[in-house]
Design an enzyme around this catalytic site. Structure first.
Site, PDB file in Angstrom:
ATOM      1  N   SER A 103      11.181 -13.910  -5.841  1.00  9.27           N
ATOM      2  CA  SER A 103      11.524 -14.540  -5.141  1.00  9.27           C
ATOM      3  C   SER A 103      12.935 -14.549  -4.148  1.00  9.27           C
ATOM      4  O   SER A 103      12.465 -13.507  -3.806  1.00  9.27           O
ATOM      5  CB  SER A 103      11.851 -15.319  -6.174  1.00  9.27           C
ATOM      6  OG  SER A 103      12.107 -17.409  -5.416  1.00  9.27           O
ATOM      7  N   ASP A 256      12.755 -17.917   1.788  1.00  7.09           N
ATOM      8  CA  ASP A 256      13.027 -17.194   0.727  1.00  7.09           C
ATOM      9  C   ASP A 256      11.896 -16.018   0.391  1.00  7.09           C
ATOM     10  O   ASP A 256      10.472 -15.458   1.368  1.00  7.09           O
ATOM     11  CB  ASP A 256      13.550 -17.431  -0.448  1.00  7.09           C
ATOM     12  CG  ASP A 256      11.782 -18.192  -0.939  1.00  7.09           C
ATOM     13  OD1 ASP A 256      10.310 -18.291  -0.949  1.00  7.09           O
ATOM     14  OD2 ASP A 256      11.776 -18.131  -2.586  1.00  7.09           O
ATOM     15  N   ASP A 258       8.936 -14.591  -1.638  1.00 10.68           N
ATOM     16  CA  ASP A 258       7.797 -14.576  -1.699  1.00 10.68           C
ATOM     17  C   ASP A 258       6.787 -15.682  -1.075  1.00 10.68           C
ATOM     18  O   ASP A 258       6.409 -16.410  -1.437  1.00 10.68           O
ATOM     19  CB  ASP A 258       7.444 -14.435  -2.955  1.00 10.68           C
ATOM     20  CG  ASP A 258       8.239 -16.068  -4.100  1.00 10.68           C
ATOM     21  OD1 ASP A 258       9.288 -16.165  -3.361  1.00 10.68           O
ATOM     22  OD2 ASP A 258       7.746 -16.415  -4.961  1.00 10.68           O
ATOM     23  N   ASP A 260       8.019 -19.212  -0.985  1.00  5.31           N
ATOM     24  CA  ASP A 260       7.566 -20.391  -1.597  1.00  5.31           C
ATOM     25  C   ASP A 260       8.235 -21.703  -1.865  1.00  5.31           C
ATOM     26  O   ASP A 260       8.173 -22.348  -2.266  1.00  5.31           O
ATOM     27  CB  ASP A 260       6.856 -20.542  -3.578  1.00  5.31           C
ATOM     28  CG  ASP A 260       7.781 -19.931  -4.340  1.00  5.31           C
ATOM     29  OD1 ASP A 260       9.037 -19.336  -3.356  1.00  5.31           O
ATOM     30  OD2 ASP A 260       8.228 -19.974  -5.280  1.00  5.31           O
TER      31      ASP A 260
END
Length: 474
Positions: A103, A256, A258, A260
């Protein structure tokens, strides 16, 4: 050794605490715990994706080895956002999905997130079962034709395998089409700067925004495996703030590693955080009649200003613990349709099973297009209440937070604040800290109350340490 799974999968320093050997055991254990029985000749399948960090290549190979060793076929989807892997897990009716990402963490770290069938995050009980099997290292390993295959080319198809032809390009396009379709509005006329954090959204993020009609200026969208989250993205908003002003854009969005999560800035470069984004979207859904039970789900860390804005609009706010998994649990149990975190995780259960930063950006721009209002005006609905956060080092978090004198001090402060403030006493989930958070319309009052409660927590800590000394000590 503590629990392997944290609030969002397993994370650690890649090739150290998160080794290829551990990744292999986790994948094999997940296949055993989550793999469904073969139905009508259809084999068990796992969708596997990753963000662009260098260690993802190594860990993807280990995860693929673990899954196939356990008899599960693998659909490798390459570099895609976490919510895309969750979406494709559901789309392909896969037994499970695996996202390899840490992340917003720095590049040397990595992580493994596992989704159950339907793209849903795992509950604690399932994680514990996977952890137990991985720890024992005894997942079932078939031989011969029972070994799993990597379904990256038509030549690896199995007789009776009924999934449509698969390609990485087609997979990316399906996810983008899904995002644009559920947005349902032409964004023509809006100019957006997108900071992709050199992460998983570097291709699909700008592509989705352009497909929806926006003019897109992409920055930090050239991942090389080493530059992910390096002074860029949603944890470093300075670059997108500057770029929005330089280009005269209507707004900026930052993801960010990833993708999400999504944070925004208005045309003047002012930050629009997750609380403001949730308020804007909740009001739009409230007007459209799509906000189930007129309820928004947020965590205890959301600012009091969000609660006040929603109360004034006739919207109920349900609060959960920190972490989007707890938001998801509340959304599913209550049948609600919007929830999220101040950090920018926003979840739309009608369209996905996890926070989706690109979808959030699209929905935010759709609200701007629908109202004809600039982002600054829409975000003004949330007037943030001053917040003070004090971290107190402790050795016993439970003793420090449950002490009678600390609870009495909190109750007295809550009585004094009434509806004009809020107090949160929270043990850290990752450090030996108790976090004392106080919100009050009077900043000086918030400082005073936070300092007083922190002092009482520290005093309990001193007492605890002294009483825990060896017998006969003075």
């Amino acid at each position: 050794m503590g629990r392997l799974f944290g609030t969002d999968g397993v994370r650690g320093l890649a090739n150290d605490s998160l080794s290829p050997e551990l990744a292999l055991r986790l994948a094999g254990a997940a296949a055993q715990v989550l793999g469904t029985e073969v139905r009508s000749g259809r084999r068990k399948v796992a969708v596997v994706g990753r963000d662009p960090r260098a260690s993802g290549e190594m860990l993807e190979a280990a995860v693929t080895a673990g899954l196939t060793a356990a008899g599960m076929d693998v659909l490798p989807v390459g570099v895609l956002p976490t919510p895309a892997v969750a979406y494709l897990t559901a789309l392909h009716d896969a037994s499970l999905g695996v996202m390899i990402s840490a992340s917003h963490n720095p590049m040397p770290d990595n992580g493994i997130k596992i989704f159950a069938a339907g793209g849903h995050k795992l509950d604690d009980a399932v994680e514990d079962r996977i952890e137990a099997v991985a720890g024992a290292g005894d997942f079932a390993r078939p031989t011969g034709a029972g070994i799993g295959r990597v379904l990256a080319a038509p030549g690896s198809r199995h007789p009776g395998f009924d999934m449509p032809e698969f390609s990485l390009e087609g997979t990316h396009e399906r996810y983008i089409e899904h995002l644009v379709e559920v947005t349902g509005r032409d964004l023509n006329g809006l100019t957006v700067v997108v900071d992709c954090a050199h992460g998983a959204a570097s291709e699909v993020g700008p592509a989705a925004y352009r497909e929806a009609g926006a003019q897109v200026i992409a920055i930090n969208a050239e991942p090389d495996g080493l530059n992910i989250n390096d002074g860029v993205g949603s944890t470093h908003m300075e670059q997108v703030q500057r770029a929005v002003r330089e280009h005269g854009a209507d707004l900026g969005l930052a993801h960010d590693g990833d993708a999400d999560r999504c944070l925004a800035v208005d045309a003047a470069g002012e930050l629009v955080d997750g609380d403001a984004i949730m308020a804007i979207l909740a009001l739009g859904m409230h007007e459209a009649g799509t906000l189930a039970e007129n309820t928004l789900v947020a965590t205890v860390m959301s600012n009091l200003g969000l609660h006040i804005a929603m109360r004034d609009a006739g919207i109920t706010v349900r609060t959960t613990g920190v972490g989007d998994r707890y938001v998801l649990e509340e959304l599913r149990s209550g049948g609600f349709t919007l929830g999220g975190e101040q950090s920018g995780h926003v979840v739309f259960p009608r369209f996905g099973t996890t926070g989706d930063g690109v979808l959030t950006g699209l929905q935010l721009m759709a609200r701007m297009a629908a109202t004809g209002k600039p982002l600054a005006e829409l975000a003004n609905v949330v007037q943030k209440v001053p917040q003070v956060l004090v971290n107190v080092s402790v050795t016993d978090k439970a003793a420090a937070t449950e002490a009678a004198e600390v609870r009495a001090a909190v109750q007295e402060a809550e009585r004094v604040l009434g509806e004009s403030g809020r107090i949160l006493l929270r043990p850290s989930g990752t450090e030996q800290l108790v976090r004392v958070m106080v919100e009050a319309t009077d900043p000086a009052q918030a400082e005073e109350i936070a300092a007083d409660i922190a002092k009482r927590v520290a005093a309990v800590q001193i007492t605890t340490v002294v009483s825990a000394g060896p017998r006969g000590s003075r």
